[in-house]
Design a protein around this motif. Structure first.
Motif, PDB file in Angstrom:
ATOM      1  N   MET A   1       0.837  -1.194   0.000  1.00 57.46           N
ATOM      2  CA  MET A   1       0.000   0.000   0.000  1.00 57.46           C
ATOM      3  C   MET A   1       0.873   1.246   0.000  1.00 57.46           C
ATOM      4  N   PRO A   2       0.613   2.211  -0.876  1.00 60.68           N
ATOM      5  CA  PRO A   2       1.378   3.454  -0.821  1.00 60.68           C
ATOM      6  C   PRO A   2       1.262   4.112   0.550  1.00 60.68           C
TER       7      PRO A   2
ATOM      8  N   GLU B   1      -3.013  -0.741  -4.818  1.00 60.35           N
ATOM      9  CA  GLU B   1      -2.304  -0.528  -6.076  1.00 60.35           C
ATOM     10  C   GLU B   1      -2.952   0.517  -6.977  1.00 60.35           C
ATOM     11  N   GLY B   2      -3.756   1.416  -6.408  1.00 62.12           N
ATOM     12  CA  GLY B   2      -4.361   2.451  -7.227  1.00 62.12           C
ATOM     13  C   GLY B   2      -3.316   3.436  -7.747  1.00 62.12           C
ATOM     14  N   ARG B   3      -3.543   3.939  -8.951  1.00 61.03           N
ATOM     15  CA  ARG B   3      -2.615   4.920  -9.513  1.00 61.03           C
ATOM     16  C   ARG B   3      -3.342   5.856 -10.476  1.00 61.03           C
ATOM     17  N   TYR B   4      -2.892   7.092 -10.527  1.00 62.14           N
ATOM     18  CA  TYR B   4      -3.417   8.083 -11.451  1.00 62.14           C
ATOM     19  C   TYR B   4      -2.381   8.385 -12.518  1.00 62.14           C
ATOM     20  N   GLY B   5      -2.851   8.720 -13.700  1.00 64.65           N
ATOM     21  CA  GLY B   5      -1.952   9.124 -14.765  1.00 64.65           C
ATOM     22  C   GLY B   5      -2.677  10.016 -15.760  1.00 64.65           C
ATOM     23  N   LEU B   6      -1.953  10.954 -16.378  1.00 67.70           N
ATOM     24  CA  LEU B   6      -2.515  11.848 -17.382  1.00 67.70           C
ATOM     25  C   LEU B   6      -2.139  11.334 -18.762  1.00 67.70           C
ATOM     26  N   PHE B   7      -3.142  11.203 -19.643  1.00 68.95           N
ATOM     27  CA  PHE B   7      -2.932  10.613 -20.958  1.00 68.95           C
ATOM     28  C   PHE B   7      -3.657  11.425 -22.032  1.00 68.95           C
ATOM     29  N   PRO B   8      -3.176  11.354 -23.274  1.00 65.47           N
ATOM     30  CA  PRO B   8      -3.968  11.898 -24.389  1.00 65.47           C
ATOM     31  C   PRO B   8      -5.228  11.057 -24.539  1.00 65.47           C
ATOM     32  N   GLU B   9      -6.334  11.688 -24.934  1.00 63.96           N
ATOM     33  CA  GLU B   9      -7.597  10.948 -24.994  1.00 63.96           C
ATOM     34  C   GLU B   9      -7.613   9.865 -26.074  1.00 63.96           C
ATOM     35  N   ASP B  10      -6.702   9.970 -27.059  1.00 70.34           N
ATOM     36  CA  ASP B  10      -6.693   8.966 -28.113  1.00 70.34           C
ATOM     37  C   ASP B  10      -5.809   7.766 -27.782  1.00 70.34           C
TER      38      ASP B  10
ATOM     39  N   GLN C   1      -6.804  13.230 -20.519  1.00 68.52           N
ATOM     40  CA  GLN C   1      -7.628  12.495 -19.566  1.00 68.52           C
ATOM     41  C   GLN C   1      -6.817  12.125 -18.336  1.00 68.52           C
ATOM     42  N   LEU C   2      -7.413  12.307 -17.166  1.00 64.32           N
ATOM     43  CA  LEU C   2      -6.852  11.783 -15.927  1.00 64.32           C
ATOM     44  C   LEU C   2      -7.503  10.429 -15.708  1.00 64.32           C
ATOM     45  N   ARG C   3      -6.684   9.379 -15.649  1.00 67.57           N
ATOM     46  CA  ARG C   3      -7.207   8.024 -15.534  1.00 67.57           C
ATOM     47  C   ARG C   3      -6.792   7.391 -14.213  1.00 67.57           C
ATOM     48  N   TYR C   4      -7.750   6.694 -13.624  1.00 66.92           N
ATOM     49  CA  TYR C   4      -7.477   5.957 -12.387  1.00 66.92           C
ATOM     50  C   TYR C   4      -7.485   4.472 -12.701  1.00 66.92           C
ATOM     51  N   ARG C   5      -6.360   3.820 -12.422  1.00 60.40           N
ATOM     52  CA  ARG C   5      -6.198   2.398 -12.701  1.00 60.40           C
ATOM     53  C   ARG C   5      -5.926   1.675 -11.383  1.00 60.40           C
ATOM     54  N   ASP C   6      -6.534   0.519 -11.190  1.00 63.30           N
ATOM     55  CA  ASP C   6      -6.416  -0.165  -9.907  1.00 63.30           C
ATOM     56  C   ASP C   6      -6.594  -1.668 -10.117  1.00 63.30           C
TER      57      ASP C   6
ATOM     58  N   VAL D   1      10.383  11.028   0.786  1.00 66.74           N
ATOM     59  CA  VAL D   1       9.687  11.953  -0.109  1.00 66.74           C
ATOM     60  C   VAL D   1      10.678  12.526  -1.128  1.00 66.74           C
ATOM     61  N   GLU D   2      11.847  12.903  -0.658  1.00 67.25           N
ATOM     62  CA  GLU D   2      12.856  13.468  -1.562  1.00 67.25           C
ATOM     63  C   GLU D   2      13.285  12.462  -2.625  1.00 67.25           C
ATOM     64  N   ALA D   3      13.220  11.165  -2.287  1.00 64.32           N
ATOM     65  CA  ALA D   3      13.604  10.114  -3.230  1.00 64.32           C
ATOM     66  C   ALA D   3      12.438   9.658  -4.097  1.00 64.32           C
ATOM     67  N   GLY D   4      11.277  10.273  -3.917  1.00 66.05           N
ATOM     68  CA  GLY D   4      10.118   9.895  -4.723  1.00 66.05           C
ATOM     69  C   GLY D   4       9.407   8.661  -4.244  1.00 66.05           C
ATOM     70  N   GLY D   5       9.650   8.259  -2.978  1.00 66.00           N
ATOM     71  CA  GLY D   5       8.994   7.087  -2.426  1.00 66.00           C
ATOM     72  C   GLY D   5       9.774   5.813  -2.685  1.00 66.00           C
ATOM     73  N   SER D   6       9.165   4.694  -2.284  1.00 71.08           N
ATOM     74  CA  SER D   6       9.790   3.373  -2.437  1.00 71.08           C
ATOM     75  C   SER D   6       8.983   2.524  -3.401  1.00 71.08           C
ATOM     76  N   SER D   7       9.579   2.135  -4.505  1.00 71.44           N
ATOM     77  CA  SER D   7       8.902   1.264  -5.475  1.00 71.44           C
ATOM     78  C   SER D   7       9.277  -0.186  -5.183  1.00 71.44           C
ATOM     79  N   VAL D   8       8.702  -0.718  -4.096  1.00 69.16           N
ATOM     80  CA  VAL D   8       8.997  -2.104  -3.733  1.00 69.16           C
ATOM     81  C   VAL D   8       8.037  -3.077  -4.405  1.00 69.16           C
ATOM     82  N   LYS D   9       6.918  -2.578  -4.917  1.00 68.65           N
ATOM     83  CA  LYS D   9       5.973  -3.435  -5.636  1.00 68.65           C
ATOM     84  C   LYS D   9       5.614  -2.757  -6.957  1.00 68.65           C
ATOM     85  N   SER D  10       4.405  -2.211  -7.041  1.00 71.62           N
ATOM     86  CA  SER D  10       3.950  -1.654  -8.317  1.00 71.62           C
ATOM     87  C   SER D  10       3.861  -0.140  -8.309  1.00 71.62           C
TER      88      SER D  10
END
Length: 277
Positions: free
Chosen positions: A1-2, A78-87, A105-110, A215-224
């Motif tokens: 969990m983040p 494992e929820g995550r947000y990302g900004l994408f072109p609509e196409d 588009q702001l997309r929520y993927r989980d 926080v300065e390191a951008g967090g810990s990517s130990v999973k996804s």
């Protein structure tokens, strides 16, 4: 969990990406993600035409501020947000899409589907929402040593689960509890009320320094975990005990041990963190 560092990194990323964007349409593909209002159609209608003004954080929750509304979102596992072109084609497990008037588009993927979204009038989220019982923010000005000490005072609970209690101190999860306790030289099964003043001071400083550096390191990517731009954090390379079972301690060379405390897998060095009565 983040945990706090990961959510704060996502917040900072989204703060650069979404303020000023106006919602044209909202598509909810997994209704249970939306809890308030209960009907996804009402959720979508309430947001259409609204403009994002900022992105804040409270504990492990994101607070999306819009003109006249606040969207409170919890990423859960494992929820995550990302900004994408609509196409750009939707990725699998994309459950909510905020389509903007500028063609992005702001997309929520989980993948695990545990995340939540709640809409409130501004200020209402602190009264009756998921934020109203949350404790001290460890990177805020309110997080003084006296405030920290008062949150732990008199408790016979083991210190590890007490650090994880979001009604005491917010944002600390399994990773950073283990790391802070290691830095402070405190065994995770010590009772909070058994800690001496110098130990409490060490733990207070360890909580602040561990979270700040993460926080300065951008967090810990130990999973996804990735931020809002799909980038991984790097604090996992600085972890001293978490996920290092049987590896030598970086301080004394003793093998890191793993046990279960309060129902959570817990890593510690038996020599640097001796268990005292």
């Amino acid at each position: 969990m983040p945990e706090l560092p990961e959510v704060e990194t996502v917040r900072r990323t989204l703060q650069r990406l979404v303020p000023g964007k106006t919602i044209r349409r909202v598509d909810v593909f997994l209704p249970r993600i939306v809890r308030r209002p209960a009907e996804p159609e009402s959720f979508a209608r309430a947001l259409e035409g609204r403009t994002f003004t900022g992105v804040e954080r409270r504990g492990k929750f994101l607070r999306f501020e819009l003109d006249g509304l606040v969207l409170v979102s919890h990423l859960r596992m494992e929820g995550r947000y990302g900004l994408f072109p609509e196409d750009e084609p939707l990725e699998k497990h994309t459950h909510v899409v905020f389509a903007f008037t500028d063609g992005t588009q702001l997309r929520y993927r989980d993948v695990r589907q545990f995340g939540t979204m709640d809409l409130f009038s501004p200020g209402e989220e602190f009264i009756e929402g998921p934020l109203h019982k949350l404790g001290l923010e460890p990177l805020s000005d309110e997080f003084t040593f006296e405030a920290f000490r008062n949150k732990l005072a008199g408790s016979e609970t083991k210190i590890k689960p007490l650090l994880l209690n979001q009604e005491r101190i917010v944002g600390i999860g399994n990773i950073y509890a283990d790391e802070a306790l290691f830095r402070a030289g405190i065994h995770p099964e010590r009772s909070a009320n058994a800690l001496k003043l110098p130990e409490l001071k060490r733990l207070y400083e360890a909580v602040k320094s561990t979270l700040t550096e993460a926080v300065e390191a951008g967090g810990s990517s130990v999973k996804s975990y990735v931020n809002g731009q799909g980038e991984q954090g790097s604090f996992q390379y600085s972890l001293k005990v978490y996920g290092r079972k049987a590896e030598p301690c970086s301080v004394c060379g003793t093998g890191i041990e793993k046990t279960v405390v309060g129902g959570r897998g817990t890593h510690y060095c038996p020599r640097c963190q001796p268990r005292k009565k």
